[in-house]
Write a protein that holds these residues in place. Structure first.
Motif, PDB file in Angstrom:
ATOM      1  N   ASP A   1       3.717 -47.196 -35.304  1.00 50.57           N
ATOM      2  CA  ASP A   1       4.507 -48.088 -36.148  1.00 50.57           C
ATOM      3  C   ASP A   1       6.003 -47.909 -35.935  1.00 50.57           C
ATOM      4  OD1 ASP A   1       2.316 -49.313 -37.342  1.00 50.57           O
ATOM      5  OD2 ASP A   1       2.126 -47.731 -38.858  1.00 50.57           O
ATOM      6  N   TRP A   2       6.452 -46.676 -35.682  1.00 54.81           N
ATOM      7  CA  TRP A   2       7.895 -46.443 -35.530  1.00 54.81           C
ATOM      8  C   TRP A   2       8.446 -47.063 -34.252  1.00 54.81           C
ATOM      9  CZ3 TRP A   2       9.894 -43.085 -31.655  1.00 54.81           C
ATOM     10  CH2 TRP A   2       8.927 -42.375 -30.933  1.00 54.81           C
ATOM     11  N   LEU A   3       7.565 -47.306 -33.264  1.00 50.52           N
ATOM     12  CA  LEU A   3       7.976 -48.030 -32.065  1.00 50.52           C
ATOM     13  C   LEU A   3       7.577 -49.502 -32.119  1.00 50.52           C
ATOM     14  CD1 LEU A   3       7.099 -45.519 -29.188  1.00 50.52           C
ATOM     15  CD2 LEU A   3       9.371 -46.189 -29.963  1.00 50.52           C
ATOM     16  N   GLY A   4       6.667 -49.825 -33.045  1.00 55.40           N
ATOM     17  CA  GLY A   4       6.198 -51.199 -33.166  1.00 55.40           C
ATOM     18  C   GLY A   4       5.329 -51.650 -32.015  1.00 55.40           C
ATOM     19  N   VAL A   5       4.519 -50.717 -31.436  1.00 50.68           N
ATOM     20  CA  VAL A   5       3.689 -51.053 -30.284  1.00 50.68           C
ATOM     21  C   VAL A   5       2.293 -50.460 -30.447  1.00 50.68           C
ATOM     22  CG1 VAL A   5       5.616 -51.197 -28.659  1.00 50.68           C
ATOM     23  CG2 VAL A   5       4.466 -49.003 -29.006  1.00 50.68           C
ATOM     24  N   ASP A   6       1.320 -51.083 -29.766  1.00 52.81           N
ATOM     25  CA  ASP A   6       0.001 -50.502 -29.595  1.00 52.81           C
ATOM     26  C   ASP A   6       0.012 -49.663 -28.317  1.00 52.81           C
ATOM     27  OD1 ASP A   6      -1.084 -51.821 -31.860  1.00 52.81           O
ATOM     28  OD2 ASP A   6      -1.274 -53.649 -30.653  1.00 52.81           O
ATOM     29  N   VAL A   7      -0.736 -48.548 -28.317  1.00 52.30           N
ATOM     30  CA  VAL A   7      -0.696 -47.598 -27.206  1.00 52.30           C
ATOM     31  C   VAL A   7      -2.108 -47.337 -26.697  1.00 52.30           C
ATOM     32  CG1 VAL A   7       0.063 -45.302 -26.464  1.00 52.30           C
ATOM     33  CG2 VAL A   7       1.309 -46.509 -28.267  1.00 52.30           C
ATOM     34  N   GLU A   8      -2.261 -47.261 -25.366  1.00 56.33           N
ATOM     35  CA  GLU A   8      -3.523 -46.873 -24.749  1.00 56.33           C
ATOM     36  C   GLU A   8      -3.250 -45.868 -23.625  1.00 56.33           C
ATOM     37  OE1 GLU A   8      -7.441 -48.694 -22.402  1.00 56.33           O
ATOM     38  OE2 GLU A   8      -5.491 -49.701 -22.265  1.00 56.33           O
ATOM     39  N   PRO A   9      -3.883 -44.692 -23.637  1.00 55.84           N
ATOM     40  CA  PRO A   9      -3.791 -43.790 -22.483  1.00 55.84           C
ATOM     41  C   PRO A   9      -4.548 -44.381 -21.301  1.00 55.84           C
ATOM     42  CG  PRO A   9      -4.545 -42.631 -24.468  1.00 55.84           C
ATOM     43  CD  PRO A   9      -4.645 -44.094 -24.748  1.00 55.84           C
TER      44      PRO A   9
ATOM     45  N   THR B   1      -0.758 -42.146 -17.887  1.00 59.89           N
ATOM     46  CA  THR B   1       0.353 -42.780 -18.593  1.00 59.89           C
ATOM     47  C   THR B   1      -0.090 -43.242 -19.968  1.00 59.89           C
ATOM     48  OG1 THR B   1      -0.146 -45.004 -17.750  1.00 59.89           O
ATOM     49  CG2 THR B   1       1.339 -43.630 -16.417  1.00 59.89           C
ATOM     50  N   LEU B   2       0.880 -43.456 -20.827  1.00 62.56           N
ATOM     51  CA  LEU B   2       0.677 -44.178 -22.076  1.00 62.56           C
ATOM     52  C   LEU B   2       1.160 -45.602 -21.854  1.00 62.56           C
ATOM     53  CD1 LEU B   2       1.938 -41.570 -24.721  1.00 62.56           C
ATOM     54  CD2 LEU B   2      -0.423 -42.055 -24.034  1.00 62.56           C
ATOM     55  N   ALA B   3       0.261 -46.576 -22.009  1.00 61.10           N
ATOM     56  CA  ALA B   3       0.599 -47.981 -21.809  1.00 61.10           C
ATOM     57  C   ALA B   3       0.949 -48.607 -23.159  1.00 61.10           C
ATOM     58  CB  ALA B   3      -0.564 -48.723 -21.169  1.00 61.10           C
ATOM     59  N   PHE B   4       2.117 -49.243 -23.244  1.00 62.74           N
ATOM     60  CA  PHE B   4       2.581 -49.868 -24.473  1.00 62.74           C
ATOM     61  C   PHE B   4       2.309 -51.372 -24.432  1.00 62.74           C
ATOM     62  CE2 PHE B   4       5.748 -46.361 -23.662  1.00 62.74           C
ATOM     63  CZ  PHE B   4       5.121 -45.455 -24.501  1.00 62.74           C
ATOM     64  N   SER B   5       2.030 -51.946 -25.580  1.00 61.06           N
ATOM     65  CA  SER B   5       1.716 -53.372 -25.648  1.00 61.06           C
ATOM     66  C   SER B   5       2.927 -54.238 -25.349  1.00 61.06           C
ATOM     67  CB  SER B   5       1.149 -53.722 -27.024  1.00 61.06           C
ATOM     68  OG  SER B   5       2.055 -53.342 -28.059  1.00 61.06           O
ATOM     69  N   LYS B   6       4.128 -53.684 -25.465  1.00 62.67           N
ATOM     70  CA  LYS B   6       5.359 -54.367 -25.080  1.00 62.67           C
ATOM     71  C   LYS B   6       6.389 -53.295 -24.748  1.00 62.67           C
ATOM     72  CE  LYS B   6       7.248 -54.741 -29.779  1.00 62.67           C
ATOM     73  NZ  LYS B   6       7.788 -55.659 -30.810  1.00 62.67           N
ATOM     74  N   PRO B   7       7.442 -53.637 -23.995  1.00 66.67           N
ATOM     75  CA  PRO B   7       8.445 -52.633 -23.642  1.00 66.67           C
ATOM     76  C   PRO B   7       9.064 -51.991 -24.873  1.00 66.67           C
ATOM     77  CG  PRO B   7       8.720 -54.596 -22.306  1.00 66.67           C
ATOM     78  CD  PRO B   7       7.699 -54.933 -23.355  1.00 66.67           C
ATOM     79  N   ILE B   8       9.235 -50.670 -24.814  1.00 71.08           N
ATOM     80  CA  ILE B   8       9.812 -49.947 -25.947  1.00 71.08           C
ATOM     81  C   ILE B   8      11.330 -49.895 -25.821  1.00 71.08           C
ATOM     82  CG2 ILE B   8       7.745 -48.562 -26.275  1.00 71.08           C
ATOM     83  CD1 ILE B   8       9.193 -46.228 -24.934  1.00 71.08           C
TER      84      ILE B   8
ATOM     85  N   TRP C   1      14.458 -51.227 -25.728  1.00 71.71           N
ATOM     86  CA  TRP C   1      14.989 -52.573 -25.555  1.00 71.71           C
ATOM     87  C   TRP C   1      14.166 -53.276 -24.493  1.00 71.71           C
ATOM     88  CZ3 TRP C   1      18.033 -48.169 -25.529  1.00 71.71           C
ATOM     89  CH2 TRP C   1      18.814 -47.984 -26.665  1.00 71.71           C
ATOM     90  N   GLU C   2      13.786 -54.508 -24.741  1.00 77.41           N
ATOM     91  CA  GLU C   2      12.901 -55.226 -23.822  1.00 77.41           C
ATOM     92  C   GLU C   2      13.493 -55.341 -22.430  1.00 77.41           C
ATOM     93  OE1 GLU C   2      10.428 -59.457 -23.556  1.00 77.41           O
ATOM     94  OE2 GLU C   2      11.543 -58.904 -25.370  1.00 77.41           O
ATOM     95  N   TRP C   3      14.830 -55.469 -22.331  1.00 80.45           N
ATOM     96  CA  TRP C   3      15.454 -55.633 -21.022  1.00 80.45           C
ATOM     97  C   TRP C   3      15.388 -54.368 -20.183  1.00 80.45           C
ATOM     98  CZ3 TRP C   3      19.481 -52.220 -21.000  1.00 80.45           C
ATOM     99  CH2 TRP C   3      20.076 -51.917 -22.225  1.00 80.45           C
ATOM    100  N   MET C   4      15.079 -53.216 -20.795  1.00 78.86           N
ATOM    101  CA  MET C   4      14.937 -51.986 -20.014  1.00 78.86           C
ATOM    102  C   MET C   4      13.568 -51.896 -19.350  1.00 78.86           C
ATOM    103  SD  MET C   4      16.926 -48.880 -21.895  1.00 78.86           S
ATOM    104  CE  MET C   4      16.621 -47.883 -20.448  1.00 78.86           C
ATOM    105  N   GLY C   5      12.585 -52.638 -19.858  1.00 78.88           N
ATOM    106  CA  GLY C   5      11.291 -52.728 -19.195  1.00 78.88           C
ATOM    107  C   GLY C   5      10.468 -51.450 -19.206  1.00 78.88           C
ATOM    108  N   ILE C   6      10.668 -50.555 -20.178  1.00 80.26           N
ATOM    109  CA  ILE C   6       9.883 -49.321 -20.232  1.00 80.26           C
ATOM    110  C   ILE C   6       8.569 -49.620 -20.947  1.00 80.26           C
ATOM    111  CG2 ILE C   6       9.807 -46.929 -21.035  1.00 80.26           C
ATOM    112  CD1 ILE C   6      12.807 -46.833 -20.860  1.00 80.26           C
ATOM    113  N   ASP C   7       7.536 -49.986 -20.168  1.00 78.26           N
ATOM    114  CA  ASP C   7       6.241 -50.300 -20.766  1.00 78.26           C
ATOM    115  C   ASP C   7       5.205 -49.231 -20.492  1.00 78.26           C
ATOM    116  OD1 ASP C   7       5.947 -50.767 -18.084  1.00 78.26           O
ATOM    117  OD2 ASP C   7       5.589 -52.912 -18.281  1.00 78.26           O
TER     118      ASP C   7
ATOM    119  N   ILE D   1       7.215 -41.094 -14.946  1.00 76.62           N
ATOM    120  CA  ILE D   1       6.865 -42.507 -14.849  1.00 76.62           C
ATOM    121  C   ILE D   1       7.353 -43.250 -16.089  1.00 76.62           C
ATOM    122  CG2 ILE D   1       4.955 -44.153 -14.691  1.00 76.62           C
ATOM    123  CD1 ILE D   1       3.350 -41.850 -13.353  1.00 76.62           C
ATOM    124  N   PHE D   2       8.036 -44.380 -15.868  1.00 77.85           N
ATOM    125  CA  PHE D   2       8.537 -45.193 -16.956  1.00 77.85           C
ATOM    126  C   PHE D   2       8.109 -46.651 -16.840  1.00 77.85           C
ATOM    127  CE2 PHE D   2      11.586 -41.740 -16.252  1.00 77.85           C
ATOM    128  CZ  PHE D   2      11.602 -41.167 -17.517  1.00 77.85           C
TER     129      PHE D   2
END
Length: 273
Positions: A193-201, A235-242, A244-250, A268-269
């Motif tokens: 919740d603090w990142l606002g993303v779903d995560v999957e290893p 890796t931990l895969a995020f449902s959207k970039p964490i 800032w979206e323009w940094m593309g760290i997904d 890995i980022f």
């Protein structure tokens, strides 16, 4: 040379079309930084820690196609090590700066297949020595979604090339390879919740075959020529970039790459293969 000669080294690799003389400056650790990854390198008797910022902006997007402007920036810090961070020590100045803007085009040719191609034209500068390099890279990729719904595996094949030339024309090098690998999900999901993303290893494995022998330059040992390597990681895969979206760290993860007597660890980022 046994693998245990290098128990832990952050990614520190370059490739050569011809050997570098000891008196010449090593441009590769920052000229190829965007393609080899963040890591710890050695150059001219100094350690150089390189950090990549994967900036990107969508120019056009539809259900099947996308056109992206990539503007990654790589910053290098001399005589600074990753293990300085826990003690609160941060680099005092930037030693190298690299900007490799380029265009990436993606198209979904079928429901389970995507084709990608990119072209970069960039610039790198060593702020200490004043040296400048021009950088060019291009590549094509095929991504196939395999029919395993729970784990959503992706089979990736890539062909890519990168090269640089110093502004005085004295040095030029190339880095080219064929790469094939698979990225597999664990079907374990949770919400941050603090990142606002779903995560999957997710876990992955990949093989690399180099057209020119790749020279791995290590901070503490002799250089090693490598004709092929294999890599395994998670890796931990995020449902959207964490952040800032323009940094593309997904993605966020760690992997180990080995081959011909070298063992290298990689941070890995983004999508890992």
């Amino acid at each position: 040379m046994a693998l245990n000669k290098f128990p832990f080294i952050i990614l520190s690799s370059i490739s050569l079309s011809s050997p570098i003389q000891a008196t010449e400056e090593d441009f590769s650790h920052y000229a190829f930084a965007n393609y080899l990854g963040s890591g710890l390198y050695r150059t001219s008797g100094q350690n150089a820690t390189v950090v990549n910022l994967p900036l990107s902006f969508n120019l056009q997007q539809s259900d099947t196609d996308s056109l992206t402007l990539r503007t990654p920036i790589s910053l290098g810090f001399f005589n600074f090590k990753w293990d300085d961070l826990p003690g609160g020590d941060f680099p005092s100045s930037v030693g190298t700066v690299t900007l490799t803007p380029g265009i990436e085009y993606r198209t979904r040719t079928a429901e389970d297949h995507e084709f990608q191609t990119y072209f970069d034209l960039g610039y790198g500068k060593n702020l200490n020595s004043g040296a400048n390099v021009a950088i060019m890279s291009a590549g094509v990729s095929s991504l196939l979604d395999l029919n395993v719904k729970q784990n959503t595996p992706v089979w990736v094949n890539r062909l890519f090339f990168a090269g640089y030339k110093s502004f005085d024309g004295a040095q030029s090098e190339t880095y080219s390879a064929i790469q094939s690998g698979i990225d597999i999900g664990t079907d374990i999901h949770w919400r941050w919740d603090w990142l606002g993303v779903d995560v999957e290893p997710r876990v992955f494995a990949a093989g690399y075959w180099y057209f020119d022998k790749l020279r791995f330059v290590t901070p503490f040992n002799d250089d090693v020529l490598v004709s092929h390597s294999v890599e395994f990681g998670a890796t931990l895969a995020f449902s959207k970039p964490i952040l800032w979206e323009w940094m593309g760290i997904d993605r966020l993860g760690l992997s180990v790459r080995s081959g011909d007597g070298i063992q290298v660890w990689r941070l890995i980022f983004e999508f890992p293969i």
